[in-house]
Design a protein around this motif. Structure first.
Motif, mmCIF file in Angstrom:
data_model
loop_
_atom_site.group_PDB
_atom_site.id
_atom_site.type_symbol
_atom_site.label_atom_id
_atom_site.label_comp_id
_atom_site.label_asym_id
_atom_site.label_seq_id
_atom_site.Cartn_x
_atom_site.Cartn_y
_atom_site.Cartn_z
ATOM 1 N N GLY A 1 -83.003 48.607 -106.558
ATOM 2 C CA GLY A 1 -82.571 49.411 -105.425
ATOM 3 C C GLY A 1 -81.588 50.502 -105.768
ATOM 4 N N HIS A 2 -81.298 50.682 -107.060
ATOM 5 C CA HIS A 2 -80.290 51.671 -107.473
ATOM 6 C C HIS A 2 -80.919 52.783 -108.306
ATOM 7 C CE1 HIS A 2 -77.050 49.029 -106.122
ATOM 8 N NE2 HIS A 2 -77.664 48.034 -106.746
ATOM 9 N N LEU A 3 -80.232 53.914 -108.309
ATOM 10 C CA LEU A 3 -80.653 55.058 -109.115
ATOM 11 C C LEU A 3 -79.445 55.927 -109.406
ATOM 12 C CD1 LEU A 3 -83.294 56.376 -110.241
ATOM 13 C CD2 LEU A 3 -83.282 57.824 -108.202
ATOM 14 N N GLN A 4 -79.336 56.389 -110.643
ATOM 15 C CA GLN A 4 -78.268 57.304 -111.023
ATOM 16 C C GLN A 4 -78.878 58.649 -111.382
ATOM 17 O OE1 GLN A 4 -75.416 55.944 -113.948
ATOM 18 N NE2 GLN A 4 -74.871 58.025 -114.548
ATOM 19 N N ILE A 5 -78.343 59.719 -110.801
ATOM 20 C CA ILE A 5 -78.855 61.060 -111.021
ATOM 21 C C ILE A 5 -77.695 61.971 -111.423
ATOM 22 C CG2 ILE A 5 -79.970 63.065 -109.977
ATOM 23 C CD1 ILE A 5 -81.857 60.771 -110.332
ATOM 24 N N THR B 1 -77.830 53.968 -103.771
ATOM 25 C CA THR B 1 -78.293 52.627 -103.429
ATOM 26 C C THR B 1 -79.176 52.729 -102.195
ATOM 27 O OG1 THR B 1 -76.283 51.595 -104.306
ATOM 28 C CG2 THR B 1 -77.614 50.303 -102.778
ATOM 29 N N PHE B 2 -80.385 52.187 -102.288
ATOM 30 C CA PHE B 2 -81.354 52.255 -101.195
ATOM 31 C C PHE B 2 -81.565 50.860 -100.613
ATOM 32 C CE2 PHE B 2 -82.188 55.857 -103.891
ATOM 33 C CZ PHE B 2 -82.498 56.883 -103.010
ATOM 34 N N ALA B 3 -81.470 50.776 -99.299
ATOM 35 C CA ALA B 3 -81.717 49.510 -98.601
ATOM 36 C C ALA B 3 -83.040 49.612 -97.849
ATOM 37 C CB ALA B 3 -80.575 49.221 -97.636
#
Length: 219
Positions: free
Chosen positions: A202-206, A142-144
């Motif tokens: 704002g989210h990313l799954q890796i 999660t990026f803010a």
């Protein structure tokens, strides 16, 4: 008193499953995570597998200490260094031992993620990867303070990306290489093209496989 590691590596002897393989990617990243701020400098030993202390190289991928094998064949560790060089100069604190986050002056955020696993074998004899390499590791990011659909550049090194050893194994690990085999190994060991992604709200799954290292540049 400054602390300087003038020579360091994952092994002090020739171990093909350690210094030739993708094992070095997570190992290097974790070393940086642990040593950042504690040492004045660290010098990886060494750049090339061809140097006078080891004598004439008799066969490629013998477990040499270098980032580049004989005949200019890049090893996974070279790709790992190139990827980690993309990290910024301001570290962001994380509560995760398998990740490292930084910020650059241009506002970009860089994240290294890895799936550390023991080498497939130890000692001078090479052990090929097993059928079951172990579980993948999934990261939920999660990026803010970034655009919710910011662009993401993703770089990978793992058993299937930037790994000349996989091609060398497929060749039967020949003692002497033809010019055509050298070209194929150089191509197999080159850095894989970057993947282009976007954040989703704002989210990313890796997902990272065992011995895998991923570096994300988000901006």
């Amino acid at each position: 008193m400054p602390l300087i590691f003038s020579e360091y590596n994952a092994s002090y002897s020739n171990e093909p499953d350690v210094t030739d393989t993708t094992y070095l990617g997570p190992w290097l990243a974790n070393n940086i995570r642990q040593c950042d701020g504690l040492t004045e400098s660290m010098s990886y030993w060494t750049f090339s597998d061809v140097f006078e202390e080891q004598g004439v190289v008799r066969t490629p991928f013998y477990g040499g200490f270098g980032l580049v094998a004989a005949d200019g064949i890049p090893k996974p560790s070279l790709n790992a260094f190139a990827m980690l060089h993309r990290l910024g100069d301001l570290r962001i604190e994380l509560e995760n031992d398998d990740a490292l986050a930084t910020k650059s002056s241009d506002g970009a955020v860089e994240v290294a993620l890895w799936n550390y696993a023991p080498p497939y074998g130890i000692g001078a004899a090479y052990t090929p990867p097993p059928a079951n390499k172990g579980p993948d590791k999934s990261f939920q990011l999660t990026f803010a303070n970034l655009p919710s659909s910011a662009k993401v550049e993703l770089l990978r090194v793992d058993d299937d990306h930037g790994n000349a050893v996989k091609e060398f194994d497929a060749m039967g690990r020949p003692r002497d290489l033809t010019q055509d085999q050298i070209k194929k190994l150089r191509a197999a060991g080159a850095m894989s093209p970057a993947e282009k992604l976007r954040l989703s709200n704002g989210h990313l799954q890796i997902t990272v496989p065992p011995h895998g290292l991923v570096v994300l540049i988000v901006k």
